[in-house]
Design an enzyme around this catalytic site. Sequence first.
Site, mmCIF file in Angstrom:
data_model
loop_
_atom_site.group_PDB
_atom_site.id
_atom_site.type_symbol
_atom_site.label_atom_id
_atom_site.label_comp_id
_atom_site.label_asym_id
_atom_site.label_seq_id
_atom_site.Cartn_x
_atom_site.Cartn_y
_atom_site.Cartn_z
ATOM 1 N N LYS A 17 -26.640 -77.286 -26.723
ATOM 2 C CA LYS A 17 -26.370 -76.443 -25.566
ATOM 3 C C LYS A 17 -27.369 -75.453 -24.938
ATOM 4 O O LYS A 17 -27.764 -75.084 -24.542
ATOM 5 C CB LYS A 17 -24.492 -76.542 -25.098
ATOM 6 C CG LYS A 17 -24.119 -77.121 -24.365
ATOM 7 C CD LYS A 17 -22.640 -77.471 -24.040
ATOM 8 C CE LYS A 17 -21.687 -76.709 -25.008
ATOM 9 N NZ LYS A 17 -21.565 -75.758 -23.846
ATOM 10 N N ARG A 29 -14.208 -77.932 -18.488
ATOM 11 C CA ARG A 29 -14.077 -78.212 -19.990
ATOM 12 C C ARG A 29 -12.694 -79.674 -19.620
ATOM 13 O O ARG A 29 -13.033 -80.127 -20.472
ATOM 14 C CB ARG A 29 -13.785 -77.035 -20.974
ATOM 15 C CG ARG A 29 -14.222 -77.311 -22.230
ATOM 16 C CD ARG A 29 -14.667 -76.203 -22.547
ATOM 17 N NE ARG A 29 -15.388 -76.162 -24.256
ATOM 18 C CZ ARG A 29 -15.868 -75.314 -24.233
ATOM 19 N NH1 ARG A 29 -16.835 -74.466 -24.021
ATOM 20 N NH2 ARG A 29 -16.284 -74.665 -25.484
ATOM 21 N N ARG A 69 -25.967 -72.479 -38.507
ATOM 22 C CA ARG A 69 -26.505 -71.619 -37.028
ATOM 23 C C ARG A 69 -26.036 -70.341 -37.341
ATOM 24 O O ARG A 69 -25.316 -69.333 -37.566
ATOM 25 C CB ARG A 69 -25.089 -72.304 -35.504
ATOM 26 C CG ARG A 69 -25.356 -71.223 -34.672
ATOM 27 C CD ARG A 69 -25.299 -72.492 -33.648
ATOM 28 N NE ARG A 69 -23.927 -72.324 -33.592
ATOM 29 C CZ ARG A 69 -23.415 -73.112 -32.354
ATOM 30 N NH1 ARG A 69 -24.402 -73.424 -31.233
ATOM 31 N NH2 ARG A 69 -22.200 -73.490 -32.189
ATOM 32 N N ARG A 106 -21.458 -66.814 -36.046
ATOM 33 C CA ARG A 106 -19.673 -67.123 -35.389
ATOM 34 C C ARG A 106 -18.980 -67.943 -35.841
ATOM 35 O O ARG A 106 -18.631 -68.359 -36.758
ATOM 36 C CB ARG A 106 -19.844 -68.455 -34.260
ATOM 37 C CG ARG A 106 -20.786 -67.152 -32.543
ATOM 38 C CD ARG A 106 -20.809 -68.413 -31.577
ATOM 39 N NE ARG A 106 -19.375 -69.165 -31.226
ATOM 40 C CZ ARG A 106 -19.781 -70.526 -30.835
ATOM 41 N NH1 ARG A 106 -21.148 -70.305 -30.134
ATOM 42 N NH2 ARG A 106 -18.902 -71.205 -30.086
ATOM 43 N N ARG A 158 -12.645 -78.135 -33.105
ATOM 44 C CA ARG A 158 -13.217 -78.332 -31.419
ATOM 45 C C ARG A 158 -13.384 -79.773 -31.694
ATOM 46 O O ARG A 158 -13.877 -79.696 -30.105
ATOM 47 C CB ARG A 158 -14.329 -77.080 -31.893
ATOM 48 C CG ARG A 158 -13.879 -75.658 -31.694
ATOM 49 C CD ARG A 158 -15.298 -74.974 -32.702
ATOM 50 N NE ARG A 158 -16.057 -74.681 -32.007
ATOM 51 C CZ ARG A 158 -17.278 -74.454 -32.053
ATOM 52 N NH1 ARG A 158 -17.799 -73.973 -33.621
ATOM 53 N NH2 ARG A 158 -17.954 -74.404 -31.255
HETATM 54 P P1 AMP Z 1 -18.278 -71.809 -26.164
HETATM 55 O O1 AMP Z 1 -19.334 -70.564 -26.724
HETATM 56 O O2 AMP Z 1 -18.974 -72.483 -25.212
HETATM 57 O O3 AMP Z 1 -18.980 -72.940 -27.727
HETATM 58 O O4 AMP Z 1 -17.081 -72.139 -26.490
HETATM 59 C C1 AMP Z 1 -16.358 -70.943 -27.498
HETATM 60 C C2 AMP Z 1 -14.392 -70.947 -27.407
HETATM 61 O O5 AMP Z 1 -14.200 -69.996 -25.723
HETATM 62 C C3 AMP Z 1 -14.039 -72.735 -27.403
HETATM 63 O O6 AMP Z 1 -13.892 -73.059 -28.729
HETATM 64 C C4 AMP Z 1 -13.065 -71.487 -26.722
HETATM 65 O O7 AMP Z 1 -12.016 -70.725 -27.318
HETATM 66 C C5 AMP Z 1 -13.554 -70.498 -25.299
HETATM 67 N N1 AMP Z 1 -13.931 -71.329 -24.099
HETATM 68 C C6 AMP Z 1 -15.212 -71.056 -23.795
HETATM 69 N N2 AMP Z 1 -15.470 -72.559 -22.499
HETATM 70 C C7 AMP Z 1 -13.841 -72.196 -22.275
HETATM 71 C C8 AMP Z 1 -12.845 -73.142 -21.089
HETATM 72 N N3 AMP Z 1 -14.087 -74.232 -20.193
HETATM 73 N N4 AMP Z 1 -11.809 -73.498 -21.559
HETATM 74 C C9 AMP Z 1 -11.221 -72.917 -22.504
HETATM 75 N N5 AMP Z 1 -11.618 -72.208 -23.253
HETATM 76 C C10 AMP Z 1 -13.186 -71.853 -23.346
#
Ligand code: AMP
Length: 215
Positions: free
Chosen positions: A13, A88, A127, A160, A171
């Site tokens: 993504k 999400r 990563r 990360r 996740r």
């Molecule tokens: P990402 O970078 O999109 O993988 O997001 C990393 C983390 O941020 C996720 O595992 C969630 O803990 C939090 N997060 C990001 N976007 C959302 C969302 N739309 N709703 C809830 N938690 C989010």
Amino acid sequence: MNILIMGGPGAGKGTMSAKIVEEFKINHISTGDIFRSEIGKQTELGLMAKSYMDKGYLVPDEVTNAMVKSYLEKLDNTKGFLLDGYPRTLDQAKAFSEMSKGTSLEIEKVLVLEIDFKELAGRVTGRRLCKGCGEIYHVVSHPSKEEGKCDKCGSELYQRKDDTEESLKVRLEEYENSTKPVLDFYEEKGMVARINAAQPIDQVWNDTKKALEDK
Ligand code: AMP
């Protein structure tokens, strides 16, 4: 054009988002990035989000929806945006639909990067990201020239905290449980384009561009 991009952790993504934003010159709105930036600034929101993120859990919907709303209120959306990582959950999708109804913020296309989850562990744990410019590397498939240093800006690379196998499992479960209903929500509206994300990056990009061009 307002686009939503979806895909499990490690589906690519981040890589596709960067390409889309550059090609179509639209705003990139990544809720994960916004949360990480809040954590970096040690704001109240950041500290709260961190306790969920470190374990791989989703931040609660009310908090996330409110954050997106206030972010969008300040946004100049003349060219459109790429929403990355939001909505999400079904509640978030409904909340966003309400918030954007009849405005220039309505989502027009939903891109889904699909990949067999079993292939993901290697992608995610290998990563590495640049602390300076955010460039994405992989220790095996796309290493930096000098270990631990960004080719583009020379800053330090980091992993990360949630890019571990343990966190990945949580996740993936979260993704399966929460995101499927979101996909169904947009599928009903006929807005979804599915992309095979197990292909080489160039091919994924070709398919992505094609999906966005035949809107
Ligand atoms: P990402 O970078 O999109 O993988 O997001 C990393 C983390 O941020 C996720 O595992 C969630 O803990 C939090 N997060 C990001 N976007 C959302 C969302 N739309 N709703 C809830 N938690 C989010």
